[in-house]
Scaffold this active site. Structure first.
Site, PDB file in Angstrom:
ATOM      1  N   ASP A 152       0.862  -1.191   0.000  1.00 38.09           N
ATOM      2  CA  ASP A 152       0.000   0.000   0.000  1.00 38.09           C
ATOM      3  C   ASP A 152       0.901   1.244   0.000  1.00 38.09           C
ATOM      4  O   ASP A 152       2.046   1.156  -0.420  1.00 38.09           O
ATOM      5  CB  ASP A 152      -0.947  -0.061   1.211  1.00 38.09           C
ATOM      6  CG  ASP A 152      -2.255   0.669   0.944  1.00 38.09           C
ATOM      7  OD1 ASP A 152      -2.203   1.841   0.541  1.00 38.09           O
ATOM      8  OD2 ASP A 152      -3.330   0.076   1.136  1.00 38.09           O
ATOM      9  N   HIS A 169       2.265   1.983  -3.139  1.00 42.87           N
ATOM     10  CA  HIS A 169       1.358   2.935  -3.782  1.00 42.87           C
ATOM     11  C   HIS A 169       1.893   4.361  -3.714  1.00 42.87           C
ATOM     12  O   HIS A 169       1.144   5.310  -3.864  1.00 42.87           O
ATOM     13  CB  HIS A 169      -0.040   2.850  -3.172  1.00 42.87           C
ATOM     14  CG  HIS A 169      -0.718   1.527  -3.403  1.00 42.87           C
ATOM     15  ND1 HIS A 169      -1.983   1.237  -2.966  1.00 42.87           N
ATOM     16  CD2 HIS A 169      -0.283   0.398  -4.037  1.00 42.87           C
ATOM     17  CE1 HIS A 169      -2.312  -0.002  -3.316  1.00 42.87           C
ATOM     18  NE2 HIS A 169      -1.294  -0.536  -3.957  1.00 42.87           N
TER      19      HIS A 169
END
Ligand SMILES: *[C@@H]1O[C@H](CO)[C@@H](O)[C@H](O)[C@H]1NC(C)=O
Ligand SMILES: *[C@@H]1O[C@H](CO)[C@@H](O)[C@H](O)[C@H]1NC(C)=O
Ligand SMILES: *[C@@H]1O[C@H](CO)[C@@H](O)[C@H](O)[C@H]1NC(C)=O
Ligand SMILES: *[C@@H]1O[C@H](CO)[C@@H](O)[C@H](O)[C@H]1NC(C)=O
Ligand SMILES: *[C@@H]1O[C@H](CO)[C@@H](O)[C@H](O)[C@H]1NC(C)=O
Length: 396
Positions: free
Chosen positions: A216, A239
């Site tokens: 993430d 991310h």
């Protein structure tokens, strides 16, 4: 890159020096066994109690070896600085259902903590990732985070590895003057909700020479993040480095002062991004500066997204009420993995103010043709070279 010998780092060495003749509490003397079997939570709790009550600087020493740790909470206020020298590997229970607290290891209300030693926190998150799926449902089970720092001040985490957390790896809340130096986060690209470092409501957080690989956001900054400095660090997979999402909740505090410099981002879903919810609560975020960032195979390398609405949980047609101002992207170069390399999608109700794009060079190879730059509700000040040419398309 080498960290400049700035004030924070210098003062850190003085702090370490003050532990040179500190009283040392070896956890083996408190019953800890590096047999990979017995739970060391009691031993750590006893050593902490003694260290926290000491009136002179104290060191808790965890030598090399594998230790099982069910859960730990290191709570202050303490009477003097404490150094936890972790050389070993602390291993969490696999079963995410076993936790009573929102984090596996928690540090709270401590001034002058140093956590160092080259050791590792291993969250053994595989079982949790297999169960959670926030992309299909809006409900994310609250699995424990590996490390939480709540109201910890004048403190440093150095040469520590944090891996395979069941949820966020690091949660920094209410902290002041807090440094991460050579901090490593390591989890697979496929792990869910495993942000590397999440910061909220904290003032003066420094992340230097740190390396984050996860599933993430590498670093996510929530409301109330102030004076956040990220330098000489790498991200990917993951991310990217993210401010937000902002505007979802009432009474969010402003984000002021985020400086990302000399970083590399590789093989990530986003590069540097600011995201706010549409139809949001009011809020502000200002003075966010991204400089000398090298992107390699990054989707959405430069992104302001004020219509962030995953899983269609909101009315995207009602504009965000979070005002963004004083944002710069300077010397951002490398390769984009998506056609729209620069996207500035600002709020119709509160257009972005004081945005600067300077020396951008992001290339894309794909069927849609070369990289493009798309903007809406923003009129950036453009300087230096621009590849792609700034704002040639309307962002949706
Ligand atoms: C910040 O924290 C460091 C320890 O990490 C300490 O030495 C220094 O004095 C603190 N700086 C301020 C301005 O409080
Ligand atoms: C942090 O250190 C500074 C400078 O040494 C000191 O003024 C401040 O009170 C400390 N913060 C806390 C919460 O103790
Ligand atoms: C590009 O990044 C994606 C993740 O966004 C990754 O899955 C893919 O393997 C990367 N490609 C290369 C050539 O590294
Ligand atoms: C934006 O930056 C300018 C110049 O540095 C400063 O005067 C202004 O107060 C900033 N605005 C906000 C909202 O931070
Ligand atoms: C952009 O980067 C490419 C690839 O590294 C390079 O060939 C090109 O000269 C650069 N363009 C500018 C304007 O700097």
């Amino acid at each position: 890159m080498g960290v400049k010998l700035n004030l924070t780092v210098l003062s850190f060495f003085f702090l370490l020096a003050s532990f040179a003749d500190a009283l040392t509490l070896d956890v083996r003397n408190y019953g800890a066994k590096a047999d990979g079997q017995s739970d060391v939570s009691m031993a750590l709790a006893k050593a902490w109690q003694e260290a926290c009550a000491a009136t002179t600087p104290t060191k808790i020493y965890i030598p090399r070896g594998n230790y099982r740790l069910s859960q730990a909470s290191f709570k202050g206020p303490c009477k003097a600085p404490i150094n936890i020298q972790l050389e070993g590997i602390l291993i969490a229970p696999k079963n995410p259902g076993q936790f009573k607290q929102p984090s596996w290891v928690t540090f709270s209300y401590i001034n002058r903590l140093t956590l160092n030693g080259g050791g590792t926190f291993d969250g053994q998150g595989e079982m949790a990732w297999a169960r959670s799926d926030c992309s299909k449902t809006t409900f994310c089970p609250h699995y424990p985070m590996n490390l939480a720092f709540f109201f910890v001040t004048n403190s440093t985490v150095q040469d520590i590895t944090n891996k395979n957390s069941k949820q966020f790896h690091t949660n920094v809340l209410g902290c002041k003057n807090f440094t991460f130096l050579r901090y490593t986060v390591n989890a697979p690209e496929t792990s869910l909700n495993t942000d590397g470092i999440h910061i909220g409501r904290s003032d003066g957080v420094y992340i230097y020479d740190s390396h984050i690989k996860t599933g993430d956001d590498c670093i996510s900054l929530g409301d109330g993040s102030k004076n956040i400095h990220i330098e000489g660090s790498s991200c990917g997979p993951g991310h990217g480095i993210s401010i937000g999402s902002l505007g979802r909740y009432k009474n969010e505090e402003p984000v002021v002062g985020v400086y990302v410099k000399h970083c590399t981002i590789s093989n990530t879903q986003n590069g540097v991004r600011i995201k706010t919810w549409p139809n949001s609560e009011p809020g502000t975020a200002s003075d966010m500066h991204f400089e000398d960032v090298i992107m390699t195979n990054v989707s959405n390398p430069v992104l302001i997204d004020q219509v962030y609405c995953p899983w269609n949980q909101c009315s995207a047609s009602i504009p965000s009420r979070v005002k963004l101002s004083n944002v710069s992207f300077k010397n951002i170069r490398g390769t984009s993995a998506s056609h729209v390399a620069v996207k500035l999608s600002c709020s119709k109700a509160y257009p972005c103010n004081g945005v600067v794009l300077q020396d951008i060079n992001l290339t894309y190879k794909g069927p849609e043709g070369p990289a493009i730059s798309a903007c809406s509700n923003v009129n950036p000040k453009v300087g230096g070279g621009q590849n792609p040419k700034a704002c040639t398309t309307k962002a949706v």
